[in-house]
Design a protein around this motif. Structure first.
Motif, PDB file in Angstrom:
ATOM      1  N   UNK A 375      39.366  39.765  32.706  1.00  0.00           N
ATOM      2  CA  UNK A 375      40.149  39.809  34.050  1.00  0.00           C
ATOM      3  C   UNK A 375      40.784  38.023  34.398  1.00  0.00           C
ATOM      4  N   UNK A 376      41.352  37.946  35.511  1.00  0.00           N
ATOM      5  CA  UNK A 376      42.074  36.452  35.215  1.00  0.00           C
ATOM      6  C   UNK A 376      43.068  36.823  35.637  1.00  0.00           C
ATOM      7  N   UNK A 377      44.400  37.298  35.265  1.00  0.00           N
ATOM      8  CA  UNK A 377      45.222  37.324  35.254  1.00  0.00           C
ATOM      9  C   UNK A 377      45.634  38.721  35.876  1.00  0.00           C
ATOM     10  N   UNK A 378      47.389  39.198  36.095  1.00  0.00           N
ATOM     11  CA  UNK A 378      47.068  40.288  36.891  1.00  0.00           C
ATOM     12  C   UNK A 378      47.194  41.557  35.398  1.00  0.00           C
TER      13      UNK A 378
ATOM     14  N   UNK B  55      38.707  44.077  39.472  1.00  0.00           N
ATOM     15  CA  UNK B  55      39.536  43.179  38.627  1.00  0.00           C
ATOM     16  C   UNK B  55      40.061  42.474  39.169  1.00  0.00           C
ATOM     17  N   UNK B  56      40.305  41.332  38.876  1.00  0.00           N
ATOM     18  CA  UNK B  56      41.324  40.333  39.015  1.00  0.00           C
ATOM     19  C   UNK B  56      41.237  39.100  40.923  1.00  0.00           C
ATOM     20  N   UNK B  58      38.493  37.225  41.384  1.00  0.00           N
ATOM     21  CA  UNK B  58      38.844  36.326  40.672  1.00  0.00           C
ATOM     22  C   UNK B  58      37.376  35.676  39.122  1.00  0.00           C
ATOM     23  N   UNK B  60      35.975  36.286  36.852  1.00  0.00           N
ATOM     24  CA  UNK B  60      35.755  35.451  35.314  1.00  0.00           C
ATOM     25  C   UNK B  60      36.380  33.969  35.116  1.00  0.00           C
ATOM     26  N   UNK B  61      37.676  33.758  36.312  1.00  0.00           N
ATOM     27  CA  UNK B  61      38.166  32.638  36.458  1.00  0.00           C
ATOM     28  C   UNK B  61      37.586  31.476  36.846  1.00  0.00           C
TER      29      UNK B  61
END
Lengths: 389, 544
Positions: A375-378, B55-56, B58, B60-61
Motif C-alpha cells: 500500500x502507500x499510494x492510492x 489499505x492506505x 500508512x 507500509x509507508x
C-alpha cells in the motif's frame, strides 16, 4: 503521478519541445556561419508570408493531416502503424486508376469516386499486416514497415512496365483527363471574390482533411466503435472481459487507419500532380508519425501539428533557396530535430514538468523514489498477485 | 551513511531494556497526501507487535521509513534506545532490522542458498560464502523450526517455503527485529498457523517482531501489543489481551462495523447454473481444470474456496466468456457455447450472467477511462446507451452513472473522474454497481473485497447477499476463507483443478477446509504441516 493540467499537456509541452528544437537548429545554423534569426525570418516569411507560401504550407499540411490521422486512429488502439507511407502510395494508385479508367465529366463526380478508391486501396494495403497481427501475432510495426517497401517496389513495377504511356521515358502515368481536375486555391478564392496565388498546389482536398478530423473525433469519442477501439487500446485483457473481440477491433482500426492514409493520394495525385508519379507520398507517411505524436493522437492536435509541419516543409524549402549555405540536408536536419524533440524527447520535458506541477505546497522533496510494494499510494500496480505469471 | 548507525547489542535484552524500536513524531507526505502524521510508537523487545489498518492507512509507508526506503519529513528513530539515522536499507540491516515483504524479493531460478547469500556474500568467490551459509541455515533450521532444502530452486518450492526463505534471509543477516508485511496473504490456514508458530519461536529467542496485517483474527491470535492506524495517524496502541476484534475494527474504520454478514438462511429455488465435466487446458498444455461438476441454485451463494491458482480463476473465466473450455455448462437449463464463435463476454451477458472479475484493475475496469465510461463497460451494446444510430448518449450515460454511484455509495460520486483516481474499495463499488444493477440471473464474483477497506467490505457483502435474497444465483470465488465462511450458503473447495468436496458452512471449520485446500480429503486424520505444504507445493510449479 501523471496529473498535468490539460493546457500543459496539449499546449505548453509541444511549445517547449518546438522551442528547444528551434534553439538547437539555431545553434547548427550559427555553426555553419549563418544568422539563425535571418534563417527563421526567411522560414516564417516563406511559409506564411504570402498566399503562395500559404498555398504550399496548407498543401503539405493536408498530406500530413491525412497520414497523421492514420497513425492517430491506430494509436487509439495502441497499434503503431508505421505503414502510412505504403498505404498512401497504394491509395494514390487507387486514385490514379479511378481517374484514368473513367472519362469523368466533372470533378464533383470524380472526387467521391476517388475518395472511395483511395480509401479502399489504402485500407486493403493495411489489411494484410492487420490480419497477420490479429490472427498470427506478427508485430504490426515490422509488417507495416515491410509493406512500405513492397508498396514502393510495386509502384515502380507498375509505372515502368504497365501504366507508363507508350513512347514516354518518365516512369509516370499520362496526365489525368480534365474532368478530374480539382479546384485549387486560386479557383476557390475566386468563388468568394478573393485573390490567391495561381501557382500554389493547395486544393479542395484540404477541406476533406478537415472533414476527416471532425469525423475521426466523432468516431473515437462519440461512437460505440470508438469506445471499443479505445478500450481495446487501453487494456486488451479488459476488452476480452467485456466481450470486445481483439481480432475484430484490430482489423477495423487498421482498415480505417489505412483508408485515411490512402486518402492522401487525392491531394498529391489528383489535386497536385494530376498524374501518378513514382514517389507520390514523398515521406509524408513518416512525417505523419511525428504529427500524430505531437498532436497527442487527437484530431485537433493532428490538425495543428500538420499545419506546423506544413510550415516547416514550405519554410525549409524557401530557406534552402535563399541561403545557399543551408543545403537540402541541413533542412532535413532541422525537420529531424523538430521530430526528435516533439516525438522522441517528449518525456524529457514532461517529467520535470510533472514534478513541478505535483510539488507539494511547501518544502518537502518530490517523491522521486518509486513506492515500495504494497500500500502507500492510492492505487496499486495493476497485477500484483502471485498466482498469475 | 553507515557510520551513523549504532551497533546492536548481541544477546537478549533485559526485561527493563529500552524499546527495541521507538519512533517519535514521524511524518511523511507525498505531494498533498499526508501518508504518516506525527506517529509515535514503542515496540518492546521480545514481543510481537501488530500494526493494523486499512489499505492506505500508512502502515507500509511507516515501515518503509523504518527500512530506509523513504526519509521521513520529520521525526526520530531510536533503535534499542539509541537515536539512529536510517538513510537506506543497508543501514537498516546493519541496525538489525530485517524485512519480509508481501511480494517476495527472491530470484526464481536461484537456489535457496544462493538467495540467502545474495547481497551478503563475503567475497568475490561464492564457495566459502555458500559453505558458511549452509552451516548457518542448518543452525537456524534447528533453532526456529525453519526447515528448507538449501539446494532447492525457488521456483520449485511452494509459497510458504519461499516465505521461510525470506525469513531466513533476514536472520542470516543477524536481524533482531523482523518486520513482516501482510505475511499470510498467500498462505493456507495450516501454513499460516505454522508461520505463527515460527514467530512464537523467534519471540522466545528474544527477537522482536512487527506484524503488519489487515486481518483482525491474526492480530488477536499472535500479537502481544497492537497499534491501529487510520488515515496516516496512529489512533491507538493497546495490549491485545485487553481488546477484541470489534473494538479494533471500530478503531480502524472510525465507526462501528459489523464483522459478520447479517443474512437470512438461503431459500434456494431452481438450478440456475449447472457445470458438468468442465475441462480447461492452457496454452502450455497444462490442464487447469480437470473435469469439475458444480451447480448453483437461484437464491443461494456457492463459495469456491482454495489457494490461489488451483483453478478457481479458470471457472470464473470460462463462465465469463474469457477462456475457452470443454464440457457442459447450462444456464437456466440451456446449454451455452464454451469454445465456439459465440463464446465471449457479450454472449454471456446476453444470457444474464454478470461478472465481477478477480482482477478489477486489469479486467474489470479501464483505469484511464472515466467512471461513466466504465459504468457501461461490457454493456456498451445496449441500445439504451445510443443517442441515435451512430452516436452514443454520453450525457445520458453520465446521468445514469451518477445515480448508480450514489446508490452504491461510491465516493466521490463524480462520473467524470477516471477509475484510477478512486480508492480500491470505490473502484470495486463501481464494478459491483455496474454488474449488480443489471439484475443478472447469475452473478460471478471473484475476490470481491481484495484490497478493499473494511467499511466498503461490509457494503459489498450486503449487496451480494441482497442479490441472493432477490432469488438470484451467486458464484463466489475468494481466497479469504473468512469471507467464504460468512457469505456462502454452500462451499466447494478446489485443489489442482478439481473439486475436493462440498461442505455446508455450518458443518465445517477452517481446519477441515484448509486440509481440503491442500488436496487432503481424509480430513478426520491427523496431518503434519509439512505434509500439507508438500502437497501444496505440487501445484506450485504450474502456478508460479
Amino acid at each position: 503521478m501523471n496529473k498535468l493540467p490539460k493546457w500543459v499537456d496539449v499546449a505548453l509541452i509541444p511549445f517547449i519541445n518546438l522551442l528547444l528544437a528551434l534553439i538547437v537548429s539555431g545553434l547548427v545554423i550559427l555553426y555553419i556561419g549563418e544568422s539563425p534569426f535571418e534563417a527563421i525570418s526567411i522560414m516564417v516569411r516563406g511559409a506564411v508570408g504570402s498566399t503562395y507560401g500559404w498555398g504550399y504550407t496548407l498543401y503539405y499540411a493536408t498530406n500530413f493531416i491525412f497520414t497523421g490521422l492514420a497513425v492517430a486512429v491506430a494509436f487509439q488502439a495502441r497499434m503503431f502503424n508505421i505503414g502510412g507511407e505504403g498505404q498512401a502510395a497504394i491509395g494514390s494508385l487507387g486514385v490514379a486508376l479511378v481517374c484514368l479508367a473513367v472519362p469523368w465529366p466533372h470533378w464533383l463526380i470524380a472526387l467521391p469516386a476517388a475518395v472511395i478508391a483511395g480509401a479502399i486501396f489504402g485500407a486493403a494495403w493495411a489489411a494484410i499486416p492487420a490480419y497477420l497481427q490479429a490472427k498470427r501475432g506478427s508485430h504490426i510495426v515490422i509488417t507495416t514497415i515491410m509493406f512500405n517497401f513492397i508498396a514502393s517496389a510495386l509502384l515502380v513495377y507498375l509505372l515502368v512496365n504497365v501504366m507508363k504511356p507508350v513512347g514516354t521515358m518518365a516512369p509516370e502515368t499520362g496526365r489525368f483527363p480534365p474532368g478530374t481536375f480539382l479546384p485549387d486555391a486560386y479557383d476557390m478564392a475566386g468563388w468568394v471574390g478573393l485573390r490567391f496565388s495561381r501557382s500554389a498546389p493547395l486544393n479542395i482536398t484540404f477541406f476533406i482533411a478537415i472533414l476527416c478530423c471532425v469525423l475521426v473525433y466523432l468516431l473515437i469519442w462519440r461512437t460505440r466503435l470508438g469506445y471499443q477501439i479505445r478500450a481495446f487500446g487501453q487494456s486488451e485483457s479488459a476488452a476480452v472481459y467485456a466481450g470486445i473481440s481483439p481480432v475484430r477491433i484490430t482489423m477495423i482500426t487498421m482498415l480505417i487507419s489505412g483508408g485515411l492514409a490512402g486518402l492522401m493520394g487525392i491531394n498529391a495525385v489528383m489535386g497536385e500532380a494530376e498524374r501518378l508519379v513514382i514517389d507520390p507520398v514523398q515521406g509524408a507517411g513518416f512525417v505523419g508519425i511525428a504529427v500524430a505524436l505531437m498532436g497527442r493522437s487527437h484530431p485537433a492536435g493532428v490538425f495543428l501539428a500538420g499545419l506546423l509541419f506544413g510550415m516547416l516543409y514550405q519554410g525549409g524549402g524557401e530557406l534552402e533557396f535563399d541561403i545557399p549555405a543551408i543545403s537540402r540536408e541541413m533542412i532535413l536536419v532541422i525537420q529531424a530535430l523538430v521530430i526528435l524533440f516533439t516525438g522522441a524527447f517528449d518525456n524529457m520535458i514532461r517529467m520535470p514538468l510533472e514534478r513541478l506541477f505535483n510539488r507539494p505546497g511547501r518544502g518537502g522533496g518530490s517523491p522521486a523514489k518509486p513506492m515500495p510494494p504494497g500500500e502507500g499510494t492510492t492505487h496499486k500496480p495493476a497485477v500484483s498477485e502471485p498466482e498469475k505469471s | 551513511m553507515a557510520g551513523t548507525v549504532t551497533e546492536t547489542q548481541a544477546g537478549r535484552p533485559a526485561e527493563s531494556a529500552a524499546p527495541a524500536i521507538e519512533l517519535r513524531g514521524i511524518s511523511k507526505a507525498f505531494g498533498p497526501v499526508q501518508a504518516n502524521k506525527d506517529i509515535s510508537i514503542r515496540v518492546m523487545p521480545g514481543t510481537i507487535h501488530g500494526i493494523i489498518g486499512e489499505n492506505g492507512a500508512g502502515k507500509s509507508t511507516l515501515m518503509s521509513i523504518l527500512y530506509g526506503f523513504y526519509k521521513a519529513d520529520a521525526g526520530e528513530i531510536f533503535i534499542n534506545g539509541e537515536k539512529t539515522e536510517i538513510p537506506d536499507s543497508q543501514a537498516a540491516i546493519s541496525a538489525g532490522i530485517g524485512m519480509v515483504f508481501q511480494h517476495f524479493k527472491l530470484v526464481q531460478n536461484f537456489s535457496v542458498l544462493e538467495n540467502v547469500i545474495l547481497g551478503a556474500e563475503d567475497g568475490a568467490l561464492l564457495k566459502p560464502s555458500k559453505a558458511k551459509a549452509r552451516e548457518a541455515l542448518k543452525r537456524l533450521a534447528a533453532e526456529y523450526e525453519l526447515q528448507v532444502d538449501p539446494d532447492a530452486l525457488i521456483e520449485e518450492i511452494g509459497v510458504g517455503m519461499q516465505q521461510r526463505v525470506e525469513i531466513l534471509k533476514a536472520l542470516y543477516r543477524q536481524a533482531d527485529i523482523l518486520i513482516l508485511d501482510e505475511p499470510t496473504g498467500v498462505l493456507t490456514p495450516a501454513e499460516a498457523d505454522h508461520l505463527f508458530r515460527i514467530l512464537e519461536g523467534l519471540k522466545a529467542q528474544g527477537k522482536t517482531i512487527i506484524l503488519i496485517t489487515h486481518k483482525l483474527r491474526e492480530i488477536m491470535d499472535v500479537t502481544d501489543t497492537v497499534s491501529v492506524m487510520r488515515r496516516g495517524e496512529m489512533t491507538a496502541t493497546v495490549q491485545t489481551s485487553e481488546t477484541d476484534a470489534e473494538h479494533l475494527a471500530e478503531l480502524m474504520v472510525g465507526r462501528k462495523v459489523l464483522l459478520r454478514v447479517d443474512k437470512k438462511p438461503a431459500a434456494p429455488g431452481d438450478t440456475v447454473l449447472e457445470i458438468e465435466n468442465l475441462k480447461v487446458v492452457d496454452e502450455d498444455g497444462v490442464e487447469r481444470l480437470r473435469g469439475i461438476d458444480l451447480h448453483v441454485r437461484a437464491g443461494e451463494i456457492l463459495g469456491i474456496a482454495g489457494v490461489a491458482g488451483n483453478g478457481q480463476s479458470e471457472v470464473l473465466e470460462v463462465l465469463g466468456g474469457i477462456t475457452a473450455a470443454k464440457g457442459t455448462v447450462r444456464i437456466n437449463g440451456q446449454e451455452i457455447d464454451l469454445s465456439g464463435k459465440s463464446s465471449d463476454g457479450q454472449s454471456r451477458r446476453a444470457r444474464s450472467i454478470a461478472h465481477v472479475p478477480e482482477d478489477r484493475q486489469s479486467l474489470g475496469l479501464i483505469m484511464d477511462f472515466h467512471a461513466w465510461e466504465n459504468m457501461i463497460f461490457g454493456y456498451h451494446h445496449d441500445p439504451a446507451y445510443q443517442k441515435n444510430a451512430l452516436l452514443m448518449d454520453n450525457a445520458g450515460i453520465r446521468a445514469e452513472t451518477q445515480a448508480k454511484m450514489e446508490r452504491f455509495d461510491v465516493r466521490p460520486p463524480n462520473p467524470d473522474l477516471t477509475a484510477r483516481s478512486f480508492s480500491g474499495g470505490n473502484q470495486q463499488k463501481i464494478v459491483c454497481a455496474r454488474e449488480i444493477e443489471r439484475n443478472p440471473d447469475l452473478l460471478l464474483v471473484g475476490q470481491p473485497t481484495r484490497g478493499v477497506d473494511i467499511g466498503a467490505i461490509e457494503f459489498i457483502h450486503n449487496q451480494i447477499v441482497g442479490l441472493r435474497d432477490q432469488g438470484k444465483a451467486v458464484l463466489l470465488v475468494s481466497v479469504e476463507l473468512e469471507e467464504i465462511m460468512s457469505l456462502a450458503d454452500r462451499i466447494a473447495v478446489m485443489f489442482d483443478g478439481r473439486v475436493m468436496g462440498e461442505r455446508l458452512p455450518s458443518e465445517t471449520d477452517e481446519r477441515e477446509l484448509g486440509l481440503l485446500m491442500a488436496g487432503i480429503t481424509d480430513t478426520e486424520a491427523e496431518h503434519s504441516v509439512d505434509e500439507v505444504a508438500a502437497n501444496l507445493a505440487k501445484t506450485q510449479g504450474k502456478v508460479g
